[in-house]
Design a protein around this motif. Structure first.
Motif, short mmCIF file in Angstrom:
data_model
loop_
_atom_site.label_atom_id
_atom_site.label_comp_id
_atom_site.label_asym_id
_atom_site.label_seq_id
_atom_site.Cartn_x
_atom_site.Cartn_y
_atom_site.Cartn_z
N ILE A 169 48.28 -25.11 5.53
CA ILE A 169 48.87 -23.88 6.05
C ILE A 169 49.27 -24.09 7.50
N GLU A 170 50.48 -23.66 7.84
CA GLU A 170 51.01 -23.88 9.18
C GLU A 170 50.12 -23.30 10.27
N ASP A 171 49.68 -22.06 10.10
CA ASP A 171 48.81 -21.41 11.09
C ASP A 171 47.54 -20.96 10.37
N PRO A 172 46.54 -21.85 10.26
CA PRO A 172 45.35 -21.50 9.49
C PRO A 172 44.54 -20.36 10.11
N VAL A 173 44.60 -20.18 11.42
CA VAL A 173 43.89 -19.06 12.06
C VAL A 173 44.47 -17.74 11.56
N LYS A 174 45.78 -17.62 11.54
CA LYS A 174 46.44 -16.42 11.05
C LYS A 174 46.11 -16.19 9.57
N ALA A 175 46.07 -17.26 8.79
CA ALA A 175 45.74 -17.13 7.37
C ALA A 175 44.33 -16.59 7.18
N LYS A 210 42.18 -31.28 10.55
CA LYS A 210 42.06 -29.98 11.21
C LYS A 210 40.57 -29.66 11.40
N ASP A 211 40.24 -29.08 12.54
CA ASP A 211 38.87 -28.72 12.87
C ASP A 211 38.55 -27.36 12.25
N ILE A 212 37.90 -27.38 11.10
CA ILE A 212 37.64 -26.14 10.35
C ILE A 212 36.76 -25.18 11.17
N GLY A 213 35.74 -25.70 11.83
CA GLY A 213 34.87 -24.85 12.66
C GLY A 213 35.64 -24.13 13.75
N ALA A 214 36.54 -24.84 14.42
CA ALA A 214 37.35 -24.23 15.48
C ALA A 214 38.29 -23.17 14.92
N ILE A 215 38.85 -23.43 13.74
CA ILE A 215 39.74 -22.46 13.10
C ILE A 215 38.98 -21.16 12.81
N LEU A 216 37.80 -21.29 12.23
CA LEU A 216 37.00 -20.11 11.87
C LEU A 216 36.56 -19.34 13.11
#
Length: 169
Positions: free
Chosen positions: A79-85, A133-139
Motif C-alpha cells: 500500500i502506497e501510504d500504509p499509515v493512512k490505510a 517497511k517498519d511495521i512498528g513505526a507505521i502502527l
C-alpha cells in the motif's frame, strides 16, 4: 468482518471465509482482476455470504464504525501510504471491535535489515511489495492501540491484534 487485502487468495484456499461462516463478510481488493477471480472461487460456497469490492485502502467505501473485525494480510507492504490505510481501518472498525494484522516488514536485526534494504527494489519489482517497511513505526504513526504483537522469522513476520483508537473529542 472486513478483509482489506487478499493478495494471496487462491482457488481452494479461502481461509478467511471459514471465519465468517455464521455471518456476513466484506472483502475488498484494489485490483479488479483479482477480485473477479476470487468471486468465482467464492460462488461455490453456500455457507457464507461474501460481498467483494474493488476499492482503495486509503479511502474505504464504508461508513464509520461498520465492522466488528478488520483484517489485513500481508497488505501494508504493497500500500502506497500504509499509515493512512491503518487509519482507515480504524475508522471503519467499531469502537469495541478489533483489527487483526498479519504482515511482513523490516527486521530488527541490522544484518538482515541491510539485506532487505539492499534487495527491496528488486523484491518489489518481482513480488509487488516492499518487504522492508517498519511495521512498528507505521502502527505508531497511525496511533493504533496495539494489544498484542508476536514477531517471528527474525522479526520479519508480524501478527498484531489491536483496537481502534479514537481521537479525543
Amino acid at each position: 468482518m472486513l478483509e482489506v487485502s487478499r493478495k494471496k487468495l487462491r482457488e481452494g484456499k479461502v481461509t478467511l471465509v471459514s471465519a465468517a461462516e455464521a455471518g456476513k463478510m466484506k472483502s475488498m481488493d484494489a485490483r479488479r482482476k483479482a477480485a473477479q477471480g476470487t468471486r468465482s472461487v467464492l460462488q461455490t460456497s453456500r455457507r457464507v455470504r461474501v460481498d467483494l469490492n474493488v476499492a482503495d485502502a486509503h479511502a474505504l467505501p464504508f461508513p464509520d464504525n461498520s465492522f466488528d473485525t478488520v483484517v489485513d494480510t500481508f497488505g501494508l507492504c504493497s500500500i502506497e501510504d500504509p499509515v493512512k490505510a491503518v487509519q482507515e481501518m480504524q475508522r471503519v472498525c467499531k469502537p469495541e471491535g478489533q483489527i487483526l494484522l498479519l504482515e511482513h516488514g523490516r527486521s530488527p536485526y541490522d544484518w538482515l535489515a541491510k539485506l532487505q534494504d539492499k534487495n527491496a527494489e528488486k523484491h518489489a519489482q518481482r513480488w509487488g511489495c516492499y518487504w522492508n517497511k517498519d511495521i512498528g513505526a507505521i502502527l505508531q504513526k497511525a496511533e493504533l492501540d496495539v494489544k498484542a504483537r508476536y514477531d517471528w522469522h527474525f522479526g520479519t513476520t508480524n501478527w498484531i491484534r489491536a483496537c481502534p483508537q479514537r481521537p479525543p473529542s
